[in-house]
Design a protein around this motif. Structure first.
Motif, PDB file in Angstrom:
ATOM      1  N   GLN A 145       2.084   2.697  -3.593  1.00 18.51           N
ATOM      2  CA  GLN A 145       1.135   3.038  -4.653  1.00 18.51           C
ATOM      3  C   GLN A 145       1.239   4.523  -5.009  1.00 18.51           C
ATOM      4  O   GLN A 145       1.936   5.290  -4.343  1.00 18.51           O
ATOM      5  CB  GLN A 145      -0.283   2.687  -4.216  1.00 18.51           C
ATOM      6  CG  GLN A 145      -0.480   1.218  -3.911  1.00 18.51           C
ATOM      7  CD  GLN A 145      -0.159   0.318  -5.093  1.00 18.51           C
ATOM      8  OE1 GLN A 145      -0.506   0.621  -6.242  1.00 18.51           O
ATOM      9  NE2 GLN A 145       0.514  -0.803  -4.814  1.00 18.51           N
ATOM     10  N   LYS A 146       0.533   4.926  -6.069  1.00 27.55           N
ATOM     11  CA  LYS A 146       0.541   6.336  -6.482  1.00 27.55           C
ATOM     12  C   LYS A 146       0.097   7.235  -5.339  1.00 27.55           C
ATOM     13  O   LYS A 146       0.592   8.357  -5.181  1.00 27.55           O
ATOM     14  CB  LYS A 146      -0.373   6.531  -7.690  1.00 27.55           C
ATOM     15  CG  LYS A 146       0.165   5.901  -8.964  1.00 27.55           C
ATOM     16  CD  LYS A 146      -0.790   6.105 -10.130  1.00 27.55           C
ATOM     17  CE  LYS A 146      -0.251   5.449 -11.382  1.00 27.55           C
ATOM     18  NZ  LYS A 146      -1.191   5.581 -12.532  1.00 27.55           N
ATOM     19  N   GLU A 147      -0.859   6.746  -4.567  1.00 26.18           N
ATOM     20  CA  GLU A 147      -1.245   7.416  -3.321  1.00 26.18           C
ATOM     21  C   GLU A 147      -0.624   6.600  -2.188  1.00 26.18           C
ATOM     22  O   GLU A 147      -1.173   5.581  -1.775  1.00 26.18           O
ATOM     23  CB  GLU A 147      -2.765   7.449  -3.159  1.00 26.18           C
ATOM     24  CG  GLU A 147      -3.227   8.082  -1.881  1.00 26.18           C
ATOM     25  CD  GLU A 147      -4.710   7.878  -1.634  1.00 26.18           C
ATOM     26  OE1 GLU A 147      -5.117   7.922  -0.454  1.00 26.18           O
ATOM     27  OE2 GLU A 147      -5.468   7.650  -2.606  1.00 26.18           O
ATOM     28  N   PRO A 148       0.550   6.991  -1.687  1.00 23.77           N
ATOM     29  CA  PRO A 148       1.233   6.176  -0.685  1.00 23.77           C
ATOM     30  C   PRO A 148       0.336   5.907   0.529  1.00 23.77           C
ATOM     31  O   PRO A 148      -0.289   6.814   1.074  1.00 23.77           O
ATOM     32  CB  PRO A 148       2.444   7.035  -0.299  1.00 23.77           C
ATOM     33  CG  PRO A 148       2.707   7.860  -1.515  1.00 23.77           C
ATOM     34  CD  PRO A 148       1.348   8.175  -2.064  1.00 23.77           C
ATOM     35  N   GLU A 163     -10.271   1.364  -7.158  1.00 22.75           N
ATOM     36  CA  GLU A 163      -9.355   1.696  -8.255  1.00 22.75           C
ATOM     37  C   GLU A 163      -8.811   0.449  -8.957  1.00 22.75           C
ATOM     38  O   GLU A 163      -7.873   0.532  -9.756  1.00 22.75           O
ATOM     39  CB  GLU A 163      -8.205   2.549  -7.720  1.00 22.75           C
ATOM     40  CG  GLU A 163      -8.668   3.926  -7.254  1.00 22.75           C
ATOM     41  CD  GLU A 163      -7.537   4.794  -6.729  1.00 22.75           C
ATOM     42  OE1 GLU A 163      -6.362   4.472  -7.054  1.00 22.75           O
ATOM     43  OE2 GLU A 163      -7.813   5.771  -6.018  1.00 22.75           O
ATOM     44  N   ILE A 190      -2.353   3.925   0.429  1.00 22.18           N
ATOM     45  CA  ILE A 190      -3.742   3.920  -0.038  1.00 22.18           C
ATOM     46  C   ILE A 190      -4.610   3.046   0.851  1.00 22.18           C
ATOM     47  O   ILE A 190      -4.199   1.967   1.286  1.00 22.18           O
ATOM     48  CB  ILE A 190      -3.805   3.444  -1.510  1.00 22.18           C
ATOM     49  CG1 ILE A 190      -5.207   3.646  -2.090  1.00 22.18           C
ATOM     50  CG2 ILE A 190      -3.337   2.001  -1.653  1.00 22.18           C
ATOM     51  CD1 ILE A 190      -5.286   3.430  -3.584  1.00 22.18           C
ATOM     52  N   ARG A 191      -5.815   3.513   1.149  1.00 21.93           N
ATOM     53  CA  ARG A 191      -6.760   2.746   1.929  1.00 21.93           C
ATOM     54  C   ARG A 191      -7.257   1.559   1.104  1.00 21.93           C
ATOM     55  O   ARG A 191      -7.388   1.645  -0.122  1.00 21.93           O
ATOM     56  CB  ARG A 191      -7.958   3.611   2.345  1.00 21.93           C
ATOM     57  CG  ARG A 191      -7.602   4.762   3.248  1.00 21.93           C
ATOM     58  CD  ARG A 191      -8.758   5.741   3.390  1.00 21.93           C
ATOM     59  NE  ARG A 191      -9.934   5.114   4.023  1.00 21.93           N
ATOM     60  CZ  ARG A 191     -11.069   4.837   3.384  1.00 21.93           C
ATOM     61  NH1 ARG A 191     -11.204   5.110   2.084  1.00 21.93           N
ATOM     62  NH2 ARG A 191     -12.082   4.304   4.034  1.00 21.93           N
ATOM     63  N   ARG A 193       0.827  -1.218   0.000  1.00 21.81           N
ATOM     64  CA  ARG A 193       0.000   0.000   0.000  1.00 21.81           C
ATOM     65  C   ARG A 193       0.856   1.261   0.000  1.00 21.81           C
ATOM     66  O   ARG A 193       0.514   2.267  -0.629  1.00 21.81           O
ATOM     67  CB  ARG A 193      -0.921   0.004   1.221  1.00 21.81           C
ATOM     68  CG  ARG A 193      -2.069  -0.976   1.141  1.00 21.81           C
ATOM     69  CD  ARG A 193      -2.762  -1.123   2.481  1.00 21.81           C
ATOM     70  NE  ARG A 193      -3.168   0.167   3.031  1.00 21.81           N
ATOM     71  CZ  ARG A 193      -3.564   0.340   4.298  1.00 21.81           C
ATOM     72  NH1 ARG A 193      -3.589  -0.688   5.128  1.00 21.81           N
ATOM     73  NH2 ARG A 193      -3.933   1.524   4.697  1.00 21.81           N
ATOM     74  N   ASP A 237     -10.180   2.187  -1.213  1.00 21.35           N
ATOM     75  CA  ASP A 237      -9.788   2.908  -2.426  1.00 21.35           C
ATOM     76  C   ASP A 237      -9.035   1.994  -3.384  1.00 21.35           C
ATOM     77  O   ASP A 237      -9.191   2.093  -4.611  1.00 21.35           O
ATOM     78  CB  ASP A 237      -8.935   4.125  -2.066  1.00 21.35           C
ATOM     79  CG  ASP A 237      -9.707   5.146  -1.261  1.00 21.35           C
ATOM     80  OD1 ASP A 237     -10.938   5.239  -1.448  1.00 21.35           O
ATOM     81  OD2 ASP A 237      -9.094   5.840  -0.427  1.00 21.35           O
TER      82      ASP A 237
END
Length: 230
Positions: free
Chosen positions: A197-200, A210, A202-203, A194, A206
């Protein structure tokens, strides 16, 4: 509030399964929207598997009174022998709590086999017509583990995501000092995956929305969930 209740261990589980149900589109005529609750929502001081089990009589009363129509329970197996861990131990604790309470109240008992319905999940029928109770023990209603093991099997088969997972595993295996127990290896892999990811960080809900997690990989659980609440 829906009269179909999914009881889970805590807030993170609730958020994940809310996204899972949305992804599965459990909102049609046969399966109306499901309300996902934690032990604290039904009167416990804290969340967690012990409080979930201790407060099952509260939900049994609600089933009998018609306050809810269906009840499903999702709980981690964890690992034996720690904390009554393992699929068999956790299942025995839950089924004993249910039927011991019913016996004291003279409600009649649920029909519970000695062995789980491995991989497909349990759905218990009542001898005198109380609504069904579903039980799924994470990760797969067969092996010891926890929700992170379940999530790990859902990670996208894309080369990008599998390479990140493999490198997370490599990194964990080569730590200069490992402070966590081996039973938490999957948890460490998921948290590391997690983080990259592009959003470090990430929940998980999400990650599911995605398509970093694929719901098709959880077909047995999905089928159980639909069967409980149909």
């Amino acid at each position: 509030m829906s009269k179909k209740i999914l009881l889970v261990e805590g807030n993170n589980d609730r958020a994940f399964f809310r996204a899972f149900c949305k992804k599965l589109d459990l909102k049609d005529v046969d399966v109306p929207e499901i309300t996902i609750v934690t032990p604290k929502d039904i009167g416990a001081q804290r969340n967690g598997w012990t409080n979930l089990i201790d407060h099952l009589p509260t939900e049994i009363k609600r089933l009998r009174n018609g306050d809810i129509d269906k009840l499903a329970i999702v709980i981690d197996a964890d690992f034996e022998p720690d904390n009554y861990g393992g699929v068999t131990s956790r299942r025995s604790l839950i089924t004993k709590k249910i039927n011991d309470f019913l016996q004291k109240q003279n409600y009649g008992l649920y029909e519970i086999s000695d062995q789980p319905n491995y991989k497909t999940g349990d759905i218990f029928k009542h001898t005198n017509g109380l609504p069904d109770i579903g039980l799924w023990i994470m990760p797969d209603h067969q092996n010891d583990g926890m929700i992170e093991n379940f999530v790990e099997q859902m990670i996208s088969a894309s080369a990008e995501q599998q390479s990140l997972l493999a490198h997370a595993n490599f990194s964990i295996n080569n730590l200069p000092t490992k402070l966590f127990k081996d039973i938490h290896l999957s948890k460490a892999r998921i948290y590391t995956w997690r983080a990259w990811q592009k959003e470090p960080g990430i929940r998980l809900p999400d990650a599911l929305s995605e398509n970093l997690l694929t719901i098709e990989a959880a077909a047995n659980f999905s089928n159980w969930l639909v069967s409980v609440f149909k």
